[in-house]
Enzyme design. Structure first.
Site, PDB file in Angstrom:
ATOM      1  N   LYS A   1       0.831  -0.821  -0.295  1.00  7.51           N
ATOM      2  CA  LYS A   1       0.062   0.081  -0.279  1.00  7.51           C
ATOM      3  C   LYS A   1       0.445   1.516  -0.079  1.00  7.51           C
ATOM      4  CE  LYS A   1      -4.352   1.187   2.100  1.00  7.51           C
ATOM      5  NZ  LYS A   1      -5.168   1.172   3.641  1.00  7.51           N
TER       6      LYS A   1
HETATM    7  O1  G3P Z   1      -7.845   1.562   5.526  1.00  4.04           O
HETATM    8  C1  G3P Z   1      -7.845   2.851   4.468  1.00  4.04           C
HETATM    9  C2  G3P Z   1      -9.531   3.913   5.598  1.00  4.04           C
HETATM   10  O2  G3P Z   1     -10.187   2.536   5.162  1.00  4.04           O
HETATM   11  C3  G3P Z   1      -9.584   3.985   6.630  1.00  4.04           C
HETATM   12  O3  G3P Z   1     -10.726   4.081   6.881  1.00  4.04           O
HETATM   13  O4  G3P Z   1     -12.964   5.060   8.809  1.00  4.04           O
HETATM   14  O5  G3P Z   1      -9.923   5.980   8.991  1.00  4.04           O
HETATM   15  O6  G3P Z   1     -11.228   6.944   7.308  1.00  4.04           O
HETATM   16  P1  G3P Z   1     -11.135   5.591   8.093  1.00  4.04           P
END
Ligand code: G3P
Length: 217
Positions: free
Chosen positions: A83
């Protein structure tokens, strides 16, 4: 549509993997920090549990550092996807790693222009963060709609991995738009099973069944 779990919690991954519905895993530095475990050991363990793609994120921000870290992460298991953040150096690293047959998930995507560049850089996955766009009063799902259209116009093979999912409706809306993958926190996957009419219907069936005094076995 593929369903990935957005977590680095090994117990939750092991439990939900038993459903047979988990197609992959995404992690990020915040999720690794939350797990309180070592990144290399955690990714190795996750790859032993799940056979689909497991995203592990680099933390270097320069090209050379991202290449070094990306190669180290890719060595952990054949199903690791590296990633990489959507920056100028990040997309340069994405091109180089993709050319050497390492799968790359380009993360922190917030615009269609960024998604177009990631596809041109050979990314296996693009991760638009829809919840974080909604959080600032923008419309995350509009971004998915635009990326679906642009990728389809040019037949890009980069898969659209909808990230930063905040609820079941996000998953449904992404599926209606034809997104390839949604990565969801474990609690949202569990909510996808639920409907009050299912619970009520089952309760009624069981009450009526009991009144018959019958048994199938
Ligand atoms: O893995 C990346 C993403 O899904 C992060 O989500 O909830 O931290 O905005 P969030």
């Amino acid at each position: 549509m593929k369903l990935f779990l957005d977590t680095a919690d090994i117990n939750e991954i092991a439990e939900l993997n038993e459903t047979g519905l988990v197609d992959g895993i995404t992690t990020n530095p915040s999720l690794i920090a939350k797990s309180g475990r070592n990144i290399l050991e955690t990714i190795k363990k996750i790859c032993e549990i799940v056979s689909g793609p497991v995203s592990a994120e680099v933390t270097a921000t320069d090209y050379a550092g991202m290449i070094k870290e990306g190669k180290r992460l890719a060595e952990i298991a054949s199903n690791v996807t590296v990633k990489i953040p959507l920056t100028k150096d990040g997309l340069k690293a994405c091109s180089a790693l993709s050319k050497s047959k390492i799968s790359v998930n380009v993360t922190l995507c917030f615009s269609t222009a960024q998604a177009l560049l990631a596809a041109k850089a050979g990314a296996s996955f693009i991760s638009p963060f829809i919840g974080r766009l909604d959080d600032i009063g923008s419309n995350g799902m509009n971004l998915i709609s635009e990326i679906v259209e642009v990728y389809s116009n040019y037949s890009f093979s980069t898969e659209i991995l909808v990230a930063s999912v905040r609820g079941v409706q996000h998953v449904v809306d992404a599926a209606l738009l034809g997104a390839d993958v949604a990565t969801v926190p474990p609690n949202i996957m569990l909510k996808m099973y639920k409907h009050p009419l299912t619970d009520k219907g089952l309760e009624d069936f069981l009450t009526d069944w009991k009144s018959t005094g019958q048994s199938i076995l």
